[in-house]
Enzyme design. Structure first.
Site, mmCIF file in Angstrom:
data_model
loop_
_atom_site.group_PDB
_atom_site.id
_atom_site.type_symbol
_atom_site.label_atom_id
_atom_site.label_comp_id
_atom_site.label_asym_id
_atom_site.label_seq_id
_atom_site.Cartn_x
_atom_site.Cartn_y
_atom_site.Cartn_z
ATOM 1 C CG ASP A 345 -1.716 1.261 1.495
ATOM 2 O OD1 ASP A 345 -2.315 1.585 0.345
ATOM 3 O OD2 ASP A 345 -1.502 1.927 2.506
ATOM 4 C CG ASP A 545 -0.773 2.627 7.192
ATOM 5 O OD1 ASP A 545 -1.482 2.416 5.823
ATOM 6 O OD2 ASP A 545 -0.601 3.429 7.585
ATOM 7 C CG ASP A 549 -4.194 -0.743 3.401
ATOM 8 O OD1 ASP A 549 -4.341 -0.551 2.240
ATOM 9 O OD2 ASP A 549 -3.288 -0.248 4.260
#
Length: 657
Positions: A345, A545, A549
């Site tokens: 990410d 995080d 996600d």
């Protein structure tokens, strides 16, 4: 969900109790058997056998019941696993010992049966200690939703539990409030921090008609919203459902020990049957044939096999913790070694996840320090994330304004106005300076150049003169580029996955050396992109995080959470990087590969060592060389094998990760 975690804790406690009981009974059994050198046997053999029966029975039938029950289930499924292997050795030695005790033959195997149960229970306990319930991720999601909301009913503002908010309710939001449900803005302008939910690092300016997502934070204005989705219909609830679905669909990896066990079950039973038949055909007495057969079965069912994987796992997870890499269970430790693609990410993982000052461009005749100092004098009075970035930059450079700004006013979506020593100060975007009739002049070209690099622009004007422009962005972590290179050296490809615009995502990817980018990805679509990579045959890890996600973390073969991220991401992942350093992804892979090597070495030793001893235990060299493995010697050989396994596992601590 709570009951699942309670059940897991209860199971761990049960295995722990059974281990301690087994150990308490096994120690006197071993002492009683005469297998420990220099410790005399003080009880005559017939009595010792009956005492052994009393001590071994609870170990086999209570402490080892999970293996016996597991054997029944495995046989019903027509499979051979560790439970069948353990039960074969335990029952063979125990039942033979009972028979030998009844007919008053001095040789028994009670200590071998008890030791096998004790060692394997210890391994199971160590493995379960590192296991955490994945349902904690779903509970962490609920913590993002405030417990209460301010609702306008009959013209009055009342506070009610969030669960009582219904579609159509008007809700009041103050600066700093968490938004309780999904809805739309109906009155007022404000900036909303949606980073926890959408992954977008910068706050989004909202005007009437704009959508609001439950769990995000109202950062600036006092506004009114109307609830459009509540309960299970909210974005957070849908993300929770995606996490739950992905977690439940992911099959656990098969243990290496189970693969070896399927072979050894056949070897053990075959060795015992062949040994008994061979000695019987040769004319040996029944008890002699039985003794050699049981010795062969016990040797072929090594207790070291039960420790081979858990000991390496215990050392591997401990080494990971020492390096601030939390690996939650044994299956994960195995699985990380097979990862060939890592999906990162962007926000909060490759980048720092918060706005940071990256460029300070003063007007002619103004120093960069003076520009930042003057901007910080006003920014310090604001809670806006961009203002906070300016304040942090000034503090880092130890720049302190001699005079604090006064009469600070927030202008939603534009910036702030204030006065310093009676002089007007304007800090915000170009639109705010134009509204205040300040000519940007030559700074316009500078700002446009920064904008093409993905910077958010904050201009400063004092007394009607533009003093400079400050570029702010979500800065790339200093270790990100090195982390990507390190993964490439391990033969692992990197992919960037982001909800940001394509230009922004590609700029960051190019900066750190990632060539494959998925941009403009909605939160609920992230898991689909992970599935796409898995469909290509790639064993995939996802590093993230944020709440957005969590479904992708759960869908990936291995979910890796940045430690500074949300509780949801941490709970949905199997690996947590506590230092929030993407470089630790490569360290985790190295650790996993080193641990799997030790596991394979231990399994090979536990298998080969004991299989080679089968001919000796079966009496193949009895007539030619006089070699005999008595029950006590067989037990010592198993213990020796276990000691080697433990020492080899401990040597993992010297591994370079």
């Amino acid at each position: 969900m709570a009951s699942d975690s309670a059940m897991a804790a209860s199971m761990e406690g049960d295995v722990r109790r059974r281990f301690w009981v087994a150990l308490a009974f096994t120690i006197p059994l071993v002492l009683l058997s005469g297998t420990v050198p220099h410790i005399p046997v003080i009880v005559d053999t017939p009595t010792a056998n009956w005492i052994g029966f009393v001590l071994a029975t609870p170990v086999v039938w209570w402490c080892g019941w999970m293996f016996l029950a597991g054997t029944v289930h495995a046989l019903r499924r027509r499979t051979l696993d560790m439970s069948v292997l353990i039960a074969t050795g335990v029952l063979a030695s125990y039942l033979a010992s009972v028979y030998l005790t009844v007919i008053r033959v001095p040789a028994t195997y009670y200590d071998a049966a008890a030791m096998l149960v004790t060692f394997v229970l210890f391994g199971h306990w160590m493995e379960m200690k590192s296991r955490h319930g994945t349902t904690d991720a779903l509970r962490a999601l609920l913590a993002l939703v405030p417990p209460s909301a301010r609702v306008l009913r009959n013209g009055q503002e009342v506070t009610v539990p969030t669960t009582e908010v219904v579609v159509g309710d008007a809700l009041r939001l103050r600066p700093g409030d968490k938004i309780p449900v999904d809805g739309e803005l109906v009155d007022g302008d404000t900036d909303v921090d949606e980073s926890l939910v959408t992954g977008e690092s910068l706050p989004i300016h909202k005007t009437p008609g704009g959508s609001l997502v439950g769990g995000s934070i109202n950062t600036s204005g006092a506004v009114t919203m109307r609830a459009t989705k509540v309960g299970n219909d909210t974005v957070l609830a849908q993300i929770a459902a995606l996490v739950e679905r992905a977690q439940s669909s992911k099959a656990p990896g098969q243990r290496l020990a189970d693969k070896a066990a399927a072979v050894l079950v056949i070897v053990a039973i075959g060795a015992g049957a062949f040994t008994f038949a061979a000695w019987t055909v040769s004319g040996a007495p029944f008890l002699t044939a039985l003794t050699f057969a049981i010795s062969a079965i016990v040797i072929a069912c090594p207790d070291a096999l039960g420790l081979a994987t858990p000991t390496a796992v215990a050392v591997g997870t401990g080494l990971g913790a020492k390096h601030n890499i939390l690996i939650k269970d044994a299956a994960t430790l195995e699985g990380v070694s097979r990862v060939r693609t890592v999906v990162f990410d962007k926000t909060g993982t490759i980048t720092e996840g918060r706005p940071s000052v990256t460029d300070i461009e003063p007007a002619p005749g103004v120093s960069a320090d003076d520009l930042l100092r003057a901007a910080a004098s006003a920014a310090a009075q604001s809670t806006h994330p961009l203002s906070a970035a300016i304040s942090r930059a000034a503090i880092a450079k130890e720049l302190t304004a001699s005079t604090a700004a006064t009469a600070v006013q927030n202008v939603p979506g534009m910036g702030i106005t204030a006065r310093v020593n009676g002089t007007a100060l304007v800090l915000g975007n170009a639109a705010l300076l134009e509204r205040e009739r300040v000519d940007i002049g030559p700074l316009r070209a500078t700002g446009e150049a920064l904008a093409t690099q993905g910077r958010s622009l904050t201009y400063l004007a004092v007394g009607g003169r533009a003093l400079g422009v400050i570029g702010i962005t979500d800065a790339v972590r200093p270790t990100s580029a090195a982390a990507i290179r390190d993964l490439a050296s391990l033969g692992v490809a990197s992919v960037l996955l982001s909800g940001d615009a394509k230009a922004t995502a590609e700029r960051v990817a190019k900066e750190v050396g990632i060539t494959r980018v998925f941009a403009d990805v909605r939160p609920e679509e992230k898991a689909n992109y992970v599935q796409r990579l898995q469909a290509e045959g790639q064993v995939t890890a996802m590093v993230g995080d944020g709440v957005n996600d969590a479904p992708a973390l759960a869908q990936a073969d291995i979910g890796i959470a940045i430690g500074a991220g949300t509780d949801v991401a941490i709970q949905a992942a199997e690996v947590v990087l506590m230092k929030s350093d993407p470089a630790d992804v490569a360290h985790a892979i190295r650790l996993s590969r080193a641990t799997v090597r030790k596991m394979k070495q231990n399994l090979a030793w536990a298998t080969v060592y004991n299989v080679l001893a089968i001919p000796v235990a079966a009496g193949a060299f009895y007539h030619s060389l006089g070699w005999v493995l008595a029950p006590q010697v067989s037990a010592l050989l198993m213990s020796g094998s276990s000691i080697f396994v433990a020492v080899n596992a401990v040597s993992l601590r010297r591994a370079h990760i």
